[in-house]
Design a protein around this motif. Sequence first.
Motif: not given
Length: 535
Positions: A326-339
């Motif tokens: 639950x870190x900023x970089x991981x969360x940004x990658x999560x939305x780019x991946x799941x999109x």
Amino acid sequence: MINRMHDDEISTVVRNDFCLLRFAESLYSKHGHDPSKHDYIRQKIRQVGRFLQTLRRISPIMTLEDSIKPRNFMTVIKAVQETAGFDTNTNSYKTPSLALKIGHSLLKVSDIVRCHALMAGNEDLIKSSEAFQKLYQAKWSEYISHCALTTISDSKYNKPDNLPLTEDIKKLHQHLDSSAELATAALKKVATAQNYSSLARTILSKIVIFNRRRIGEVSKMKLMNFLQRDHSHTHEGTGLSNYEQKLCRYFNRVELKGKRGRKVAVLLTPDMTNALNLLIANRKECGVPEENDYLFAVPQCLTYYRGHESLRRQADECGAQKPDCLRSTKLRKEIATTSQILNLKDNELDQLADFLGHDISVHRQFYRLSEPKIQSGKISKLLLALEKGKLHELHGKSLDQIGDFTDEDEEDDSEDEETIPAENPLEDASDKTNGPLESRPCPNTSEGLKADRPISENDVSSRGRRMPKRRPWTKPEVNAVMRHFKMHISKAHLATMRECEVCKRCEHPVLQNRSVQNIRDFVRNRGRNFKHVEN
């Protein structure tokens, strides 16, 4: 700024080298107006200070200016390698990024020396600095950069790229909501620095999580950016739907400066806006200096709350299974991946990348679904089709449309095989001696086994385990399939999925209870039986 540096041997080296102080002055002239960059400046100075300390230990060179003379180039190479922890046995660095950063700093130092030499008319120093730059361009990659970049690249092989779990994100949101509610009530009751700090940290984390924004961008948000946000609602006539226009009126949009000077936006819900207004109203009572122009200002200081510390604390407290994700970089990658599952158009993908503050090429290369997942989950389907000789069946299909090839043969033989093969597979479902197909016994039952052939050991073992329930093919179903695939069966050719889809569509509603795979297996099995009868 240098006086705030940690007092040790490196800071002593920095304070006593004139050329190194000029390098610090150059960095301060470029970034000194921004207090948030002071730590960056000190870090760059200390990196060169560590290099100079190593250089003095392994050679008689005492000043940074002497280090950029051409005759000392190989000594500088050794000092950089030792500072970055170069291992001659493995040809790799312990800290490869440090070697690259020192190289960039030394090139900048040579520029500074050359400029001062030009102003002073010192021809020897001009030639010396220019010669060092030529050596740097020709040999630095060979001795330093190539090996450092290789070390960085090799360290990324087989490195797991864990994204945050959906359940953990839900827990974090719930924890932030409850914490914000308690902190808001506490600050309204008593305006203290502790209550102010609790609410500021919580709202900072909420904004970062909701917008998937870089932590530094939100942490350094200026008070002026929030107060001067756009309050107008000029969304009518823009081609937006009614729901989208309501969302535009619901959220407040604040624009701020992002990475590389890009303008990025932050969306604020009414709860976030109310909490920020409460923080602003209590700044003076909680001891925030008027000179502090940051929105998330620290009381009695001119700095701001650091978002990574707040987010780390909230992640540890929310009871997440993997709080480290639950870190900023991981969360940004999560939305780019799941999109990617949304199948966004190019212009929509551009809008998402622009909101995240990415260049579109960077978004595709680093933030979307990683290469290992694509190869394992999608390309492997194509390889399985090649292995089973079924590539011809995939004509006109995308990777997402390719089905499952793992256990297809086993499933087809057990679940979709015909109940009783006809003596002549090209004839209709009715049989002169045995009657219609509906009246024939099913081989899954003991009656069917006794009527057609003696019971074998395989039959006994098969009755001990649960067998899939088979539905006999009716005469209308068989006739419907035969109208389309009689030629396929006579030549023992397989039907493609597309051909079976056309058959099912044309013979509706007769084949409405049969899947496309059922039809395909019927044609295959009839073709096998016909070939066996022919032989």
